[in-house]
Design a protein around this motif. Structure first.
Motif, short mmCIF file in Angstrom:
data_model
loop_
_atom_site.label_atom_id
_atom_site.label_comp_id
_atom_site.label_asym_id
_atom_site.label_seq_id
_atom_site.Cartn_x
_atom_site.Cartn_y
_atom_site.Cartn_z
N THR A 61 28.49 17.87 20.46
CA THR A 61 28.11 18.79 19.37
C THR A 61 28.52 18.12 18.07
N VAL A 62 27.59 18.06 17.11
CA VAL A 62 27.91 17.45 15.81
C VAL A 62 28.10 18.57 14.79
N VAL A 63 29.19 18.51 14.05
CA VAL A 63 29.43 19.51 13.01
C VAL A 63 29.78 18.83 11.70
N GLY A 64 29.58 19.58 10.62
CA GLY A 64 29.99 19.10 9.31
C GLY A 64 31.26 19.82 8.91
N ASN A 65 31.13 20.74 7.92
CA ASN A 65 32.32 21.48 7.50
C ASN A 65 32.47 22.80 8.25
N GLY A 66 31.61 23.07 9.21
CA GLY A 66 31.74 24.32 9.98
C GLY A 66 31.57 25.56 9.13
N SER A 67 30.76 25.47 8.07
CA SER A 67 30.65 26.62 7.16
C SER A 67 29.46 27.52 7.49
N ASN A 68 28.73 27.15 8.54
CA ASN A 68 27.64 28.03 8.98
C ASN A 68 27.79 28.35 10.47
N LEU A 69 29.00 28.20 10.96
CA LEU A 69 29.22 28.26 12.41
C LEU A 69 30.12 29.41 12.84
N GLY A 127 29.37 23.19 2.24
CA GLY A 127 29.04 22.39 3.42
C GLY A 127 28.86 20.93 3.08
N THR A 128 28.54 20.15 4.12
CA THR A 128 28.26 18.73 3.94
C THR A 128 26.76 18.55 3.72
N VAL A 129 26.38 17.34 3.30
CA VAL A 129 24.94 17.10 3.10
C VAL A 129 24.21 17.09 4.45
N ALA A 137 19.70 24.06 3.31
CA ALA A 137 20.51 25.03 2.58
C ALA A 137 19.91 25.24 1.19
N GLY A 138 20.08 26.46 0.68
CA GLY A 138 19.53 26.75 -0.63
C GLY A 138 20.24 27.91 -1.29
N ALA A 139 20.03 28.01 -2.60
CA ALA A 139 20.63 29.11 -3.36
C ALA A 139 20.01 29.12 -4.75
C1 LIG Z 1 31.23 31.26 1.28
C2 LIG Z 1 29.98 30.62 1.80
C3 LIG Z 1 28.86 30.55 0.99
C4 LIG Z 1 27.68 29.97 1.47
N1 LIG Z 1 26.60 29.92 0.63
C5 LIG Z 1 25.45 29.37 1.09
C6 LIG Z 1 24.30 29.32 0.24
O1 LIG Z 1 24.32 29.73 -0.91
N2 LIG Z 1 23.16 28.78 0.76
C7 LIG Z 1 23.09 28.30 2.03
O2 LIG Z 1 22.02 27.82 2.44
N3 LIG Z 1 24.18 28.33 2.85
C8 LIG Z 1 25.34 28.85 2.41
N4 LIG Z 1 26.43 28.89 3.24
C9 LIG Z 1 26.32 28.39 4.62
C10 LIG Z 1 26.68 26.89 4.80
O3 LIG Z 1 27.60 26.48 3.80
C11 LIG Z 1 25.45 25.99 4.76
O4 LIG Z 1 24.55 26.31 5.81
C12 LIG Z 1 25.84 24.50 4.87
O5 LIG Z 1 24.73 23.72 4.58
C13 LIG Z 1 26.38 24.13 6.25
O6 LIG Z 1 26.93 22.83 6.16
P1 LIG Z 1 28.13 22.38 7.11
O7 LIG Z 1 28.42 20.95 6.84
O8 LIG Z 1 29.27 23.31 6.99
O9 LIG Z 1 27.43 22.52 8.52
P2 LIG Z 1 28.04 23.14 9.87
O10 LIG Z 1 28.31 24.60 9.66
O11 LIG Z 1 29.15 22.31 10.36
O12 LIG Z 1 26.78 23.00 10.82
C14 LIG Z 1 25.60 23.76 10.60
C15 LIG Z 1 24.53 23.27 11.57
O13 LIG Z 1 24.18 21.93 11.22
C16 LIG Z 1 24.39 21.02 12.31
N5 LIG Z 1 24.88 19.78 11.72
C17 LIG Z 1 25.90 19.60 10.86
N6 LIG Z 1 25.99 18.31 10.51
C18 LIG Z 1 25.02 17.64 11.20
C19 LIG Z 1 24.60 16.28 11.27
N7 LIG Z 1 25.22 15.31 10.58
N8 LIG Z 1 23.56 15.97 12.08
C20 LIG Z 1 22.91 16.94 12.80
N9 LIG Z 1 23.27 18.24 12.77
C21 LIG Z 1 24.32 18.59 11.97
C22 LIG Z 1 25.43 21.72 13.20
O14 LIG Z 1 25.31 21.31 14.54
C23 LIG Z 1 25.03 23.19 13.03
O15 LIG Z 1 23.95 23.53 13.88
C24 LIG Z 1 27.63 29.45 2.78
C25 LIG Z 1 28.78 29.49 3.59
C26 LIG Z 1 29.94 30.07 3.11
C27 LIG Z 1 31.16 30.09 3.98
#
Ligand SMILES: Cc1cc2nc3c(=O)[nH]c(=O)nc-3n(C[C@H](O)[C@H](O)[C@H](O)COP(=O)(O)OP(=O)(O)OC[C@H]3O[C@@H](n4cnc5c(N)ncnc54)[C@H](O)[C@@H]3O)c2cc1C
Length: 298
Positions: A61-69, A127-129, A137-139
């Motif tokens: 399982t690949v994760v970034g910052n875990g902010s959508n999990l 989150g990460t890119v 992701a969008g806003a």
């Molecule tokens: C307070 C708060 C505010 C937020 N506001 C917004 C907002 O305005 N707009 C918005 O769109 N989202 C928002 N989010 C949700 C989240 O931040 C985004 O979806 C963000 O892009 C997720 O990035 P992440 O690195 O945390 O991904 P993760 O949560 O770690 O992973 C999300 C998904 O991406 C996959 N993934 C991650 N990295 C990779 C990689 N390198 N290769 C393949 N797959 C990968 C994971 O397997 C998982 O399915 C918010 C979250 C929080 C907590």
């Protein structure tokens, strides 16, 4: 034991943890242990680990910052690869190239300093890119698809491919990368802008977030996607669920589109609450809410 030794040899000892609680790696602060948690420092190391896991039939399982999990209380089988250390950010003219694990905020700030506009909307997305491109992701009227030039990703057969924007099949919170790709690197193409204006916009949007969103509590952002013709938060609120809680999970009093962790929420609490909200909204308004957050694990 042989498996762990091999992964250590590929990633380095300090980058491998066993039985690592995923609550430490998600913004929800929820989730049981990953059998093996790896933070490779380079794309090459990441590819090597994936190749090895494929040979050995170990789930990855690949994760970034875990902010959508939302991670299961029972944890995650196999290897979790977190990209957080593959976080380089390089700037050349109007193109920014970054590793999958770079924070959107860091990339947006790099752009602002270089007087490049286009990523202001993303500065407050935690989150990460890589996760951002995966989710598109969008806003505030912007989406990553508007600024991504190319994405370099590993396919299921272990080939590294470069996707042009059109090939990424970006949609509302979706992309082609959900079909089993691992994102390694992203090129952003931005436009020349005015530094003060860019920074002002970022400041305004960040204030909007602080005013509207329950940033003082752990969450995974908006729990549900925006249903066509509606706002998820408004439907939840109109269903009378503002502040409603199950165990430690609560519909935020500040923004009903967010389920928050009030302290000791389990993944089960969140899932039960999400299920309850969906039933209530369907019954009252005949709208089927769909989760934006992703549930993973055992
Ligand atoms: C307070 C708060 C505010 C937020 N506001 C917004 C907002 O305005 N707009 C918005 O769109 N989202 C928002 N989010 C949700 C989240 O931040 C985004 O979806 C963000 O892009 C997720 O990035 P992440 O690195 O945390 O991904 P993760 O949560 O770690 O992973 C999300 C998904 O991406 C996959 N993934 C991650 N990295 C990779 C990689 N390198 N290769 C393949 N797959 C990968 C994971 O397997 C998982 O399915 C918010 C979250 C929080 C907590």
């Amino acid at each position: 034991m042989k498996i762990i030794q091999k992964i250590i040899s590929l990633a380095g000892e300090t980058n491998v943890k066993l039985n690592e609680p995923m609550a430490k790696h998600t913004t929800f602060k929820i989730g049981g242990a990953a059998d093996i948690f790896v933070t490779p420092e380079t794309k090459e190391d990441l590819i090597g680990i994936i190749e090895f896991c494929k040979e050995e039939n170990i789930p990855v399982t690949v994760v970034g910052n875990g902010s959508n999990l939302l991670v299961s209380d029972d944890g995650i089988d196999g290897v979790v690869i977190c990209t957080e250390k593959i976080n380089y950010v390089n700037l050349e003219k109007d193109i920014i190239t970054s590793g999958a694990g770079a924070f959107l905020a860091v990339v947006a700030n790099t752009a602002a300093k270089a007087e490049l506009a286009g990523l202001e909307f993303a500065a407050g997305i935690p989150g990460t890119v890589g996760g951002g491109a995966f989710m598109n992701a969008g806003a505030y009227g912007g989406e990553l698809k508007d600024v991504i030039e190319t994405v370099t990703a590993l396919d299921k057969d272990g080939n590294v491919k470069v996707f042009d924007n059109a090939d990424c099949r970006f949609g509302y919170r979706t992309s082609i990368f959900g079909e089993g790709y691992v994102i390694l690197e992203i090129n952003f193409r931005l436009k020349k802008g005015n530094k003060e204006k860019i920074l002002d916009t970022m400041k305004d949007l960040s204030q909007k977030r602080r005013d509207k969103q329950p940033l003082e509590y752990p969450s995974a952002g908006s729990t549900f996607k925006r249903p066509e013709g509606h706002f998820a938060g408004k439907l939840v609120e109109d269903a009378g669920l503002k502040g409603y809680s199950i165990g430690g999970a609560q519909v935020s009093e500040k923004h009903s589109g967010f389920v928050i962790n009030k302290g000791a929420a389990t993944a089960k609490d969140v899932l039960d609450l999400v299920g309850y909200i969906k039933i209530q909204v369907k019954e009252k308004f005949d709208v089927e809410l769909q989760e934006e957050i992703k549930f993973i694990g055992r």
